[in-house]
Design a protein around this motif. Structure first.
Motif, PDB file in Angstrom:
ATOM      1  N   GLN A   1     -12.542   3.115   6.527  1.00  0.00           N
ATOM      2  CA  GLN A   1     -12.680   3.398   5.193  1.00  0.00           C
ATOM      3  C   GLN A   1     -12.110   4.559   5.051  1.00  0.00           C
ATOM      4  O   GLN A   1     -11.602   4.802   4.131  1.00  0.00           O
ATOM      5  N   ARG A   2     -11.770   6.019   6.060  1.00  0.00           N
ATOM      6  CA  ARG A   2     -10.705   6.382   5.457  1.00  0.00           C
ATOM      7  C   ARG A   2      -9.354   6.373   6.213  1.00  0.00           C
ATOM      8  O   ARG A   2      -8.796   6.046   5.470  1.00  0.00           O
ATOM      9  N   ALA A   3      -8.716   5.261   6.455  1.00  0.00           N
ATOM     10  CA  ALA A   3      -7.639   4.106   6.834  1.00  0.00           C
ATOM     11  C   ALA A   3      -7.839   4.041   4.920  1.00  0.00           C
ATOM     12  O   ALA A   3      -6.558   3.658   4.451  1.00  0.00           O
ATOM     13  N   MET A   4      -8.895   3.350   4.351  1.00  0.00           N
ATOM     14  CA  MET A   4      -8.172   2.488   2.987  1.00  0.00           C
ATOM     15  C   MET A   4      -8.213   3.519   1.938  1.00  0.00           C
ATOM     16  O   MET A   4      -7.334   3.880   1.463  1.00  0.00           O
ATOM     17  N   GLU A   5      -8.898   4.964   2.280  1.00  0.00           N
ATOM     18  CA  GLU A   5      -8.971   6.182   1.724  1.00  0.00           C
ATOM     19  C   GLU A   5      -7.857   7.039   1.662  1.00  0.00           C
ATOM     20  O   GLU A   5      -6.396   6.771   0.574  1.00  0.00           O
ATOM     21  N   PHE A   6      -6.655   6.677   2.874  1.00  0.00           N
ATOM     22  CA  PHE A   6      -5.587   7.214   2.780  1.00  0.00           C
ATOM     23  C   PHE A   6      -4.842   6.356   2.360  1.00  0.00           C
ATOM     24  O   PHE A   6      -3.259   6.885   1.570  1.00  0.00           O
ATOM     25  N   ALA A   7      -4.662   5.614   2.375  1.00  0.00           N
ATOM     26  CA  ALA A   7      -3.666   4.330   2.042  1.00  0.00           C
ATOM     27  C   ALA A   7      -3.783   4.336   0.299  1.00  0.00           C
ATOM     28  O   ALA A   7      -2.756   3.652  -0.124  1.00  0.00           O
ATOM     29  N   SER A   8      -4.793   4.508   0.120  1.00  0.00           N
ATOM     30  CA  SER A   8      -5.696   4.622  -1.683  1.00  0.00           C
ATOM     31  C   SER A   8      -4.371   5.314  -1.965  1.00  0.00           C
ATOM     32  O   SER A   8      -3.681   5.118  -3.257  1.00  0.00           O
ATOM     33  N   ILE A   9      -4.178   6.267  -1.638  1.00  0.00           N
ATOM     34  CA  ILE A   9      -3.660   7.976  -1.784  1.00  0.00           C
ATOM     35  C   ILE A   9      -1.890   7.395  -1.814  1.00  0.00           C
ATOM     36  O   ILE A   9      -1.356   7.015  -3.104  1.00  0.00           O
TER      37      ILE A   9
ATOM     38  N   ARG B   1      -9.917  12.817 -13.851  1.00  0.00           N
ATOM     39  CA  ARG B   1     -10.958  12.450 -12.308  1.00  0.00           C
ATOM     40  C   ARG B   1     -11.121  10.918 -13.316  1.00  0.00           C
ATOM     41  O   ARG B   1     -11.452  10.611 -13.899  1.00  0.00           O
ATOM     42  N   ASN B   2     -11.454   9.693 -11.935  1.00  0.00           N
ATOM     43  CA  ASN B   2     -12.203   8.847 -12.329  1.00  0.00           C
ATOM     44  C   ASN B   2     -12.170   7.620 -11.186  1.00  0.00           C
ATOM     45  O   ASN B   2     -12.400   8.502  -9.788  1.00  0.00           O
ATOM     46  N   VAL B   3     -13.007   7.021 -10.658  1.00  0.00           N
ATOM     47  CA  VAL B   3     -13.462   6.347  -9.562  1.00  0.00           C
ATOM     48  C   VAL B   3     -12.293   5.928  -8.993  1.00  0.00           C
ATOM     49  O   VAL B   3     -11.761   5.351  -9.213  1.00  0.00           O
ATOM     50  N   ALA B   4     -12.499   6.486  -7.501  1.00  0.00           N
ATOM     51  CA  ALA B   4     -11.243   6.652  -6.332  1.00  0.00           C
ATOM     52  C   ALA B   4     -10.509   6.594  -6.861  1.00  0.00           C
ATOM     53  O   ALA B   4      -9.474   6.970  -6.210  1.00  0.00           O
ATOM     54  N   ALA B   5      -9.737   7.906  -7.773  1.00  0.00           N
ATOM     55  CA  ALA B   5      -8.811   8.770  -8.298  1.00  0.00           C
ATOM     56  C   ALA B   5      -7.423   7.625  -8.182  1.00  0.00           C
ATOM     57  O   ALA B   5      -6.855   8.014  -7.106  1.00  0.00           O
ATOM     58  N   LEU B   6      -7.639   6.425  -9.330  1.00  0.00           N
ATOM     59  CA  LEU B   6      -7.143   5.775  -8.917  1.00  0.00           C
ATOM     60  C   LEU B   6      -5.675   6.058 -10.718  1.00  0.00           C
ATOM     61  O   LEU B   6      -6.028   6.843 -11.344  1.00  0.00           O
TER      62      LEU B   6
END
Length: 221
Positions: A159-167, A69-74
């Motif tokens: 916010q959600r769009a960026m969370e999805f894109a991050s994955i 685990r880390n900040v933002a699951a990167l």
């Protein structure tokens, strides 16, 4: 039991409950794990957020999940430069030593790392502020902006769009690791994307064909 000085009392109470309630059911499993070692099938890259613990969300038993685990699951791209890479080291251990078969990238709603990235991106240069580590880490999100789907259901909530894109971006970064790419190609490792909605406790899964996140209609048990 002697009192542990200066140790958080809430943790001690939790440990006491664990000893009294869960340990009697899991004691034999712990003994086996201690003697034979861990052999989890699944590794999860998750966020450090205290509201999104994978072991709780998936009701996992001891030894069932290997979690980083880390900040933002990167996950940063493959960079074997001799520097310190804690997340990459954990992935290397999980994939090559533990030989996990499924690697899940799990983001979540209301992610503070994503919020911080969007705020810093939009702030005037003189108000961007400075951090020793967080700012550099969440700069890994910049390429993800190109992976936001042009879908009103997604882009209506940035916010959600960026969370999805991050994955999506983190999965792409995982494929820059040569041994992940080769294991995936021969079917010995599978990459997955998931997103947990903290407010509703719904789990969204990444459809590998469409690239969209949806709640599964049925959950096989």
């Amino acid at each position: 039991m002697a009192k542990a000085p200066d140790f958080p009392s809430r943790l001690l109470r939790g440990y006491s409950t664990f000893r009294e309630q869960r340990l009697p059911q899991e004691s034999s499993r712990y003994k086996v794990l201690a003697e034979t070692g861990q052999r989890p099938r699944t590794m999860i890259v998750g966020c450090s957020d205290s509201r999104a613990a994978p072991e709780t969300i998936f009701d996992a038993a001891p030894g069932e999940l290997f979690v980083v685990r880390n900040v933002a699951a990167l996950v940063p791209p493959f960079t074997p430069d001799g520097e310190h890479h804690g997340t990459s080291a954990a992935i290397e251990f999980g994939v090559l030593s533990l030989k996990v078969r499924d690697l899940v990238v799990m983001g979540h709603g209301r992610c503070g790392g994503i919020t911080g990235y969007l705020a810093a991106r939009d702030a005037p240069p003189d108000l961007k502020g400075h951090t020793d580590f967080v700012g550099k880490w969440i700069s890994l999100l910049k390429p993800a902006e190109a992976l936001i789907c042009e879908d009103p259901a997604e882009t209506a909530d940035r916010q959600r769009a960026m969370e999805f894109a991050s994955i999506r971006q983190t999965i792409a970064n995982l494929r820059t690791f040569p041994w992940i790419r080769s294991l995936e190609e021969i079917g010995e490792l599978e990459l997955h994307g998931a997103w947990f909605d903290i407010s509703t406790a719904e789990l969204y899964l990444l459809d590998k064909e469409t690239g969209r996140f949806t709640v599964p209609e049925e959950i096989e048990v």
